[in-house]
Design an enzyme around this catalytic site. Structure first.
Site, PDB file in Angstrom:
ATOM      1  CB  CYS A   5      19.813 -39.133  17.662  1.00  0.00           C
ATOM      2  SG  CYS A   5      21.575 -38.736  17.721  1.00  0.00           S
ATOM      3  CB  CYS A   8      20.408 -39.392  21.458  1.00  0.00           C
ATOM      4  SG  CYS A   8      20.634 -37.609  21.194  1.00  0.00           S
ATOM      5  CG  HIS A 100      30.703 -37.809  15.718  1.00  0.00           C
ATOM      6  ND1 HIS A 100      29.533 -37.480  15.087  1.00  0.00           N
ATOM      7  CD2 HIS A 100      31.495 -38.386  14.779  1.00  0.00           C
ATOM      8  CE1 HIS A 100      29.607 -37.844  13.814  1.00  0.00           C
ATOM      9  NE2 HIS A 100      30.798 -38.387  13.595  1.00  0.00           N
TER      10      HIS A 100
HETATM   11  P1  AMP Z   1      31.206 -39.712  10.775  1.00  0.00           P
HETATM   12  O1  AMP Z   1      31.332 -40.475   9.494  1.00  0.00           O
HETATM   13  O2  AMP Z   1      32.237 -38.657  10.992  1.00  0.00           O
HETATM   14  O3  AMP Z   1      29.789 -39.205  10.977  1.00  0.00           O
HETATM   15  O4  AMP Z   1      31.522 -40.767  11.921  1.00  0.00           O
HETATM   16  C1  AMP Z   1      30.596 -41.664  12.424  1.00  0.00           C
HETATM   17  C2  AMP Z   1      31.403 -42.725  13.120  1.00  0.00           C
HETATM   18  O5  AMP Z   1      30.532 -43.452  13.968  1.00  0.00           O
HETATM   19  C3  AMP Z   1      32.041 -43.737  12.162  1.00  0.00           C
HETATM   20  O6  AMP Z   1      33.451 -43.728  12.351  1.00  0.00           O
HETATM   21  C4  AMP Z   1      31.415 -45.070  12.590  1.00  0.00           C
HETATM   22  O7  AMP Z   1      32.299 -46.143  12.525  1.00  0.00           O
HETATM   23  C5  AMP Z   1      30.965 -44.778  14.007  1.00  0.00           C
HETATM   24  N1  AMP Z   1      29.860 -45.580  14.489  1.00  0.00           N
HETATM   25  C6  AMP Z   1      28.696 -45.823  13.855  1.00  0.00           C
HETATM   26  N2  AMP Z   1      27.895 -46.585  14.636  1.00  0.00           N
HETATM   27  C7  AMP Z   1      28.586 -46.817  15.792  1.00  0.00           C
HETATM   28  C8  AMP Z   1      28.305 -47.550  16.983  1.00  0.00           C
HETATM   29  N3  AMP Z   1      27.150 -48.195  17.173  1.00  0.00           N
HETATM   30  N4  AMP Z   1      29.252 -47.581  17.954  1.00  0.00           N
HETATM   31  C9  AMP Z   1      30.424 -46.948  17.774  1.00  0.00           C
HETATM   32  N5  AMP Z   1      30.742 -46.227  16.687  1.00  0.00           N
HETATM   33  C10 AMP Z   1      29.841 -46.178  15.703  1.00  0.00           C
HETATM   34 ZN    ZN Z   2      21.703 -37.130  19.264  1.00  0.00          ZN
END
Ligand code: AMP
Ligand code: ZN
Length: 114
Positions: A5, A8, A100
Site C-alpha cells: 500500500c 502505508c 485519504h
Molecule cells: P485519489 O485519486 O483520490 O485516490 O488521490 C490519490 C492522490 O495521491 C493523487 O492526487 C496523487 O497525485 C497522489 N499521490 C500519488 N502518489 C503520491 C506520492 N508518492 N506522494 C504524494 N502524493 C501522491
Molecule cells: Zn495503507
C-alpha cells in the site's frame, strides 16, 4: 500496515514524502501532483481502504483527521476557504486504496464538484 500500500509505505517512511503534519493517528503530506497552489493529503495511520470502510471500530482515526484539518489549513495559509474531498471507489476515480482526504485551496476553486 498493509503490504504493497503506497500510503502505508509513506506513513512508515519507506517512500519519501513532504510531511506537513503528523500525530499518533494521522499523517499529512503534500500531494505529488498538486491540483491547486495548496494540495495536501491527510491519511489515517491505520489501513482503511476508503470511505466505504469507515465504521465504529476505526472512526476515531477519521474524527482525528477532521479535528486537525482546520489546523493544517491554517498553517498552509488557507484563510479564504478550501475544499476537503475524498474519492471513494471506481466511479469517483479513487487511485490509492488507502483512505485519504484532499485539502485543496490557495485559489478560487471551480464551483462544480464533478
Ligand atoms: P485519489 O485519486 O483520490 O485516490 O488521490 C490519490 C492522490 O495521491 C493523487 O492526487 C496523487 O497525485 C497522489 N499521490 C500519488 N502518489 C503520491 C506520492 N508518492 N506522494 C504524494 N502524493 C501522491
Ligand atoms: Zn495503507
Amino acid at each position: 500496515m498493509m503490504e504493497n500500500c503506497l500510503f502505508c509505505k509513506i506513513i512508515n517512511g519507506e517512500i519519501p514524502s513532504s510531511k506537513v503534519y503528523e500525530d499518533e493517528k494521522c499523517y499529512a503530506f503534500k500531494d505529488i501532483n498538486p491540483q491547486a497552489p495548496v494540495h495536501i493529503l491527510v491519511v489515517p495511520k491505520a489501513h482503511i481502504a476508503s470511505v466505504d470502510e469507515i465504521a465504529s471500530l476505526n472512526s476515531e482515526y477519521v474524527a482525528r483527521i477532521f479535528e486537525v484539518i482546520p489546523e493544517i489549513a491554517k498553517a498552509a495559509g488557507l484563510t479564504n476557504g478550501y475544499r476537503v474531498v475524498s474519492n471513494c471507489g471506481d466511479d469517483a476515480c479513487q487511485t490509492v486504496k488507502h483512505l485519504h482526504f484532499h485539502i485543496i485551496g490557495g485559489r478560487q476553486l471551480a464551483g462544480e464538484m464533478a
